[in-house]
Motif scaffolding. Structure first.
Motif, short mmCIF file in Angstrom:
data_model
loop_
_atom_site.label_atom_id
_atom_site.label_comp_id
_atom_site.label_asym_id
_atom_site.label_seq_id
_atom_site.Cartn_x
_atom_site.Cartn_y
_atom_site.Cartn_z
N THR A 1 4.59 5.21 3.34
CA THR A 1 4.05 6.57 3.37
C THR A 1 5.19 7.58 3.49
OG1 THR A 1 3.72 6.34 5.76
CG2 THR A 1 1.82 5.90 4.35
N ASP B 1 3.71 12.22 -3.59
CA ASP B 1 3.89 10.81 -3.28
C ASP B 1 4.77 10.63 -2.04
OD1 ASP B 1 2.29 10.35 -5.47
OD2 ASP B 1 3.95 9.96 -6.84
N TRP C 1 1.37 5.44 -0.56
CA TRP C 1 0.64 6.71 -0.55
C TRP C 1 0.90 7.46 -1.85
CZ3 TRP C 1 0.66 12.01 -0.72
CH2 TRP C 1 -0.44 12.67 -0.14
N ARG C 2 -0.16 7.86 -2.51
CA ARG C 2 -0.08 8.65 -3.74
C ARG C 2 -0.83 9.95 -3.54
NH1 ARG C 2 1.14 6.19 -8.43
NH2 ARG C 2 1.90 8.30 -8.83
N ARG D 1 5.95 11.88 8.03
CA ARG D 1 4.74 12.55 8.49
C ARG D 1 5.00 13.95 9.03
NH1 ARG D 1 1.18 9.90 13.18
NH2 ARG D 1 1.75 11.72 14.42
N ARG E 1 0.88 -1.17 0.00
CA ARG E 1 0.00 0.00 0.00
C ARG E 1 0.92 1.22 0.00
NH1 ARG E 1 -4.83 0.50 3.81
NH2 ARG E 1 -5.83 1.21 1.87
N GLU F 1 -4.14 9.46 -1.20
CA GLU F 1 -4.69 8.26 -0.61
C GLU F 1 -3.71 7.11 -0.76
OE1 GLU F 1 -8.18 7.32 -2.81
OE2 GLU F 1 -7.09 6.97 -4.69
N LEU F 2 -3.92 6.05 0.01
CA LEU F 2 -3.14 4.83 -0.11
C LEU F 2 -3.72 3.99 -1.25
CD1 LEU F 2 -2.75 3.92 3.65
CD2 LEU F 2 -0.88 4.48 2.10
N THR G 1 3.03 -1.16 4.06
CA THR G 1 2.53 0.19 3.78
C THR G 1 3.70 1.18 3.77
OG1 THR G 1 0.42 -0.32 4.86
CG2 THR G 1 0.97 2.01 4.55
#
Length: 258
Positions: free
Chosen positions: A90, A100, A11-12, A93, A9, A19-20, A88
């Motif tokens: 991402t 991305d 993140w885009r 943060r 998964r 969203e993932l 996942t």
């Protein structure tokens, strides 16, 4: 060589939102997460943005969060995950998303400029600096930093409280202050610069509550908390609150010629 299909998964999105998205990607023995991201770019998402350079854990470029933990993509082996696990990925943060997996880490460069540089000792020509080996080894650990900013990302003072960024330099740059403060040749005090005071008053040392999360994610194994931040806190507290140190500073101040 064994091969399997792994679920990812990723993140885009960009600064406006995202969203993932789910992908299934081939994985081979010995690969790292960055290999999978490159294969994903080559086969399914050619416009996926990711920052990387050396692929050897020395440039600090490919910082991201894997299953919620700040890591280098190039130093995270696929063998550490169960083949059935969904992985996942991402962006960091603590910093604004560009696109991305790429984030704007310019906050860190601003903080770097706020830390006063090494002050050369007066009367000692360049090339004639001499230090004890124990002092060299003490600060050499901090010189291993590759500025991946994983410590900055995981520090909850930065990560969870955007308002703190103005007053808090973060563990990477407090470590730089500590390195300079313990440097036996740094002549900051003679030049009128109190690094312990500036660490507290200008770089937000008091915000750090030594949870050691920065040390836990450092890919170079630097003991940021134990060897830099805690000793710096102790020296800053002595400088400000120890009555004998305070009295001594007052006496020296009064005895200095006008």
């Amino acid at each position: 060589m064994s091969t399997y299909d792994a679920s990812f998964r990723v993140w885009r999105g960009d600064a406006e939102g995202g969203e993932l998205r789910d992908f299934t990607v081939e994985v081979n023995d010995g690969e790292v997460v960055l290999d999978i991201v490159h294969r994903l770019q080559a086969t399914q998402a050619s416009d996926l943005a990711v920052r990387w350079n050396c692929k050897a854990g020395k440039c600090g470029s490919c910082s991201a969060e894997i299953n919620g933990r700040p890591r280098l993509l190039c130093m995270t082996r696929m063998s550490t995950f169960d083949p059935s696990e969904t992985i996942t990925i991402t962006p960091l943060r603590a910093f604004p998303v560009v696109r991305d997996l790429v984030t704007d880490v310019s906050f860190n460069y601003r903080k770097a400029r706020e830390v006063p540089a090494f002050v050369p000792p007066e009367g000692v020509p360049a090339g004639a600096y001499r230090m004890q080996q124990i002092d060299v080894e003490r600060s050499q650990e901090f010189r291993k930093c590759i500025e991946c900013f994983l410590c900055q990302d995981t520090c909850h003072v930065v990560r969870d409280h955007e308002e703190n960024k103005v007053a808090f330099a973060g563990p990477r740059f407090l470590m730089r202050v500590a390195e300079l403060d313990m440097h036996p040749l740094d002549a900051a005090a003679e030049a009128g610069l109190d690094r312990k005071r500036t660490a507290q008053d200008e770089h937000g040392l008091g915000h750090c509550n030594i949870t050691k999360c920065c040390t836990e994610v450092c890919p170079e194994g630097i003991k940021i908390t134990d060897n830099a931040l805690i000793p710096l806190k102790e020296r800053a507290v002595d400088r400000k609150y120890d009555p004998l140190v305070w009295l001594g500073s007052r006496i020296r101040r009064r005895s200095d010629p006008a």
